[in-house]
Design a protein around this motif. Structure first.
Motif, short mmCIF file in Angstrom:
data_model
loop_
_atom_site.label_atom_id
_atom_site.label_comp_id
_atom_site.label_asym_id
_atom_site.label_seq_id
_atom_site.Cartn_x
_atom_site.Cartn_y
_atom_site.Cartn_z
N PRO A 1 24.04 42.10 34.32
CA PRO A 1 25.06 41.41 33.52
C PRO A 1 25.85 40.39 34.33
CG PRO A 1 25.09 43.74 33.04
CD PRO A 1 24.17 43.56 34.21
N GLU B 1 24.63 38.59 36.79
CA GLU B 1 23.78 37.39 36.91
C GLU B 1 23.78 36.63 35.59
OE1 GLU B 1 20.01 38.74 38.42
OE2 GLU B 1 20.81 38.60 40.47
N ALA B 2 23.73 37.38 34.49
CA ALA B 2 23.78 36.73 33.18
C ALA B 2 25.08 35.94 33.04
CB ALA B 2 23.67 37.77 32.07
N ALA B 3 26.18 36.52 33.52
CA ALA B 3 27.47 35.83 33.43
C ALA B 3 27.45 34.54 34.24
CB ALA B 3 28.59 36.75 33.90
N LYS B 4 26.82 34.60 35.40
CA LYS B 4 26.71 33.39 36.22
C LYS B 4 25.95 32.30 35.47
CE LYS B 4 26.72 34.95 41.01
NZ LYS B 4 25.88 35.07 42.20
N VAL B 5 24.80 32.70 34.91
CA VAL B 5 23.99 31.72 34.20
C VAL B 5 24.74 31.22 32.96
CG1 VAL B 5 21.87 31.40 32.89
CG2 VAL B 5 21.81 32.60 35.06
N ASP B 6 25.49 32.14 32.33
CA ASP B 6 26.27 31.75 31.16
C ASP B 6 27.43 30.83 31.52
OD1 ASP B 6 25.11 32.65 28.87
OD2 ASP B 6 26.09 34.60 28.86
N GLY B 7 27.68 30.70 32.82
CA GLY B 7 28.70 29.75 33.24
C GLY B 7 30.12 30.30 33.27
N ALA B 8 30.25 31.64 33.35
CA ALA B 8 31.59 32.22 33.36
C ALA B 8 32.24 32.02 34.72
CB ALA B 8 31.51 33.71 33.03
N SER B 9 33.53 31.72 34.72
CA SER B 9 34.27 31.60 35.98
C SER B 9 34.46 33.01 36.56
CB SER B 9 35.63 30.97 35.71
OG SER B 9 36.39 31.83 34.89
N PRO B 10 34.78 33.10 37.85
CA PRO B 10 34.98 34.43 38.45
C PRO B 10 36.05 35.23 37.69
CG PRO B 10 34.89 32.77 40.16
CD PRO B 10 34.85 32.04 38.84
N MET C 1 36.94 34.96 34.52
CA MET C 1 36.42 35.39 33.23
C MET C 1 35.43 36.53 33.41
SD MET C 1 34.79 32.94 30.34
CE MET C 1 34.06 33.61 28.86
N HIS D 1 36.07 39.97 31.52
CA HIS D 1 35.20 40.26 30.38
C HIS D 1 33.95 41.04 30.74
CE1 HIS D 1 37.50 37.94 27.50
NE2 HIS D 1 37.66 37.03 28.45
N VAL D 2 33.63 41.12 32.03
CA VAL D 2 32.43 41.87 32.41
C VAL D 2 32.77 43.05 33.32
CG1 VAL D 2 30.12 41.74 33.39
CG2 VAL D 2 31.06 39.77 32.18
N PRO E 1 35.67 45.72 31.73
CA PRO E 1 35.20 46.60 30.64
C PRO E 1 34.10 47.56 31.09
CG PRO E 1 35.17 44.30 29.95
CD PRO E 1 35.48 44.30 31.39
#
Ligand SMILES: Nc1ncnc2c1ncn2[C@@H]1O[C@H](COP(=O)(O)OP(=O)(O)OP(=O)(O)O)[C@@H](O)[C@H]1O
Ligand SMILES: [Mg+2]
Lengths: 280, 362
Positions: A178, A180-189, A191, A195-196, A199
């Motif tokens: 998840p 890595e997915a957040a990185k690809v999704d473009g989330a800032s550290p 965020m 959000h990851v 939770p």
């Protein structure tokens, strides 16, 4: 009697002697006017002890102090522990060393921690006030306003490592994908953290919080070693209050009733803990 | 839409060299498939394209930009992970919208785009659920949905169908292709399933041990494999091989002399390859097209339905041939059967390097 019952008999007797008997006896005491000074005149009072306690200002003050202590200390430990865990997880070198050092306070007996801080924070002898004075800050750590807060700091010093340990284990157990997915999704550290990480770490946080809260409810050693509940009643926490009522004023009936109320509160926390762990 | 260029890309994990100089161009709108045996570096290549692994050497270009040192979020890509990598605590709608939220799109637009994508993938009624309440195939679609709402310039897929059962895999293959056509995005797709590669790819990139063995269309890869490795890897059952030495315009092999066009010089050691469907009955093949007629002793026959695989022996090597069911009665166990090889169906490789020598690479 069949063999299996005979085999568990010794243990049953032992448990009855060391657990059931004291519990039942103290329950009995809590329903009586039981004073160590007047053992010839023990009278049944029913629930009067309990009713009296709930209207008793010192008890309510002690309860408030305890709740404040628990809330303050545990949230401090949560924030520090989580922050340190996130930093430590990222540390490439000296990670094991840093962990060992940071965990050390947990292994000191609390009464020693209490004594240690009593000297370090003492306004006349302490190193910390000494250096603060050099910086132009006069802080009396054990004044009526600050004493409870100082105790929270001490508790945080000793028990943040526990949170750290829990969170490090929790973070390491999280799946990597998840993130890595957040990185690809473009989330800032930031965020990603909100959000990851947070939770997904929630069950661990909940369990750590409750374990620490249960433990913080029983705070006694720091108070005993440093403030003895003072100045005034500023740091009189529930366990210290029970201790005073029972062993200073010898009013065992009331002390026992308070102890049962404490048990009730603890049990509620334990139930929440169990259901939280089950949900995980 | 952006194309992709990898220039002499290398990757080492510690002392282990995993990628050894990858040069690859993927045209805009192209569906390129990275294919290769397990551990050859396909995922590593894809993860480097995504920016999840730093390059040890070389450059990565997406469109007109050198993205070698850029973070994933600056690369305008979307990736579908092999294990889906959904956010376990979010609903499906939140999962799909997360990338848009990270780009600070207004909530209404996020909802709109998620809805459109969900309809396209047929997962509208799942939007309120959480990933663990979904089957593998449904999670797969969500992972794809999360990628398409982003409308990136480049799609990356890492073995997205490997966890699905055979039937669902074939269905999803078609769906992915349709999706690719309708979105018209550039796609790099990793698989180790050659059937998937053959059916989906515009171009196949065959990798082996951290290098590219061959780049070509599915038919080039199948009919003109550039190396022994590719020849042996593509096709099922695998191509038959026999080693030999060139002399007098023929290749002398343990099972007999085989003539072949455009041979290298005498004394060269070569490997001849021929596919299981390239055996002929001697009567069916004109003399001038015959490379050799050899006798094989039949070991056993496996019936697949309309066709069967015949396993036969010549010299001390097993060969596999495919024949239609109506011919299978000729292959009784233990019988010796003469079969011919066609000249234009042979593949010739240098034994030493595995390089293709004849017929020339297209
Ligand atoms: N983080 C890592 N550290 C060390 N070695 C790694 C790491 N990641 C991959 N490798 C090695 O790199 C090589 C290529 O791995 P990669 O995951 O790219 O293979 P692959 O082609 O995707 O294989 P598969 O088809 O099994 O997924 C393997 O030998 C693997 O052991
Ligand atoms: Mg892989």
């Amino acid at each position: 009697m069949s063999l299996r019952y005979r085999l568990i008999l010794p243990l049953t007797l032992l448990l009855a002697a060391v657990m059931a008997y004291p519990l039942v006896f103290s329950a009995w005491i809590s329903l009586h006017d039981y004073r160590l000074t007047r053992l010839y005149d023990v009278r049944f009072r029913g629930l009067d002890n309990y009713l009296y306690i709930f209207g008793d200002a010192p008890f309510l003050k002690a309860m408030t102090n305890t709740l404040m202590f628990v809330a303050g200390a545990v949230s401090l430990e949560l924030v520090l522990g989580l922050g340190l865990a996130l930093l430590l997880q990222r540390l490439v070198r000296f990670q094991n060393f840093a962990r060992a050092v940071l965990l050390a306070p947990m292994f000191i007996t609390p009464i020693a921690v209490g004594l240690m801080f009593r000297f370090m924070l003492s306004s006349e002898l302490g190193v910390i006030p000494h250096y603060l004075r050099l910086m132009g800050l006069g802080v009396d750590w054990f004044s009526a306003d600050l004493a409870l807060f100082s105790l929270m700091l001490i508790d945080a010093w000793q028990w943040t490592p526990f949170m750290l340990l829990m969170f490090l284990a929790g973070l390491e157990a999280l799946p990597r994908s998840p993130f890595e997915a957040a990185k690809v999704d473009g989330a800032s550290p930031w965020m990603t953290f909100w959000h990851v990480t947070l939770p997904m770490l929630r069950p661990v946080i909940l369990v750590a919080l409750i374990i620490r809260a249960l433990d913080a409810f029983k705070v006694f050693e720091y108070v005993y070693a440093i403030t003895r509940g003072g100045p005034g009643d500023a740091t009189e926490v529930i366990l210290f209050h029970i201790y005073k009522t029972g062993f200073r004023f010898f009013r065992m009936g009331e002390a026992a009733a308070m102890a049962f109320i404490l048990i009730a509160i603890t049990l509620v926390l334990v139930v929440i803990l169990y259901s939280a762990m089950q949900r995980k | 839409m952006a194309g992709v260029r990898l220039k002499d890309l290398s990757k080492s994990f510690g002392a282990v060299e995993v990628l050894k100089g990858i040069d690859l161009t993927v045209e805009p709108h192209e569906f390129a498939v990275l294919l290769g045996p397990s551990g050859c570096g396909k995922s590593t290549t894809l993860r480097m394209l995504a920016g999840l692994e730093p390059a040890t050497a070389g450059e990565i270009w997406i469109g007109e930009r050198n993205v070698t040192n850029l973070e994933p979020r600056e690369r305008d890509i979307a990736m579908v992970f092999q294990n889906y990598a959904l956010y376990p605590h979010m609903t499906i709608a939140q999962n799909m919208g997360f990338g848009l939220k990270a780009r600070k799109l207004p909530a209404a637009e996020i909802a709109e785009r998620v809805k459109t994508a969900a309809e396209m993938l047929g997962i509208t009624d799942l939007l309120g659920r959480r990933p663990r309440e979904l089957s593998g195939g449904q999670q797969q679609r969500v992972a794809i949905g999360r990628a398409i709402v982003r409308e990136p310039s480049l799609f990356l897929f890492d073995e997205p169908l490997s966890n699905l059962d055979a039937k669902l895999r074939v269905e999803m293959r078609t769906e992915l292709l349709q999706l690719h056509r309708s979105l018209d995005a550039t796609t790099v797709y990793v698989t180790h399933d050659q059937e998937e590669a053959m059916t989906m790819a515009d171009r196949i990139v065959v990798m082996n041990k951290g290098r590219i063995e061959q780049i070509g269309s599915p038919s080039e890869i199948y009919f003109r494999p550039a190396s022994l490795m590719v020849a042996g890897f593509i096709g099922s059952p695998a191509m038959n091989f026999v080693d030999g030495t060139v002399s007098d315009g023929k290749v002398g092999t343990p099972i007999g002399a085989i003539s072949a066009p455009s041979l290298p010089g005498d004394g060269t050691k070569v490997t001849i390859g021929f596919r299981p469907d390239d055996f002929y009955f001697p009567d069916d093949l004109p003399e001038e097209e015959t490379a050799a007629t050899l006798s094989f002793s039949v070991r056993f026959v496996e019936l697949l339905g309309a066709r069967g695989i015949v396993t036969m022996r010549a010299g001390d090597t097993d060969f596999k041939a495919i024949f239609e069911e109506r011919f299978l009665h000729r292959f009784e166990e233990g019988a010796t059967v003469p079969l011919s090889l066609a000249r234009d169906r042979l593949h010739l490789f240098l034994k030493e390097t595995g390089e293709r020598v004849a017929p020339d690479a297209a």
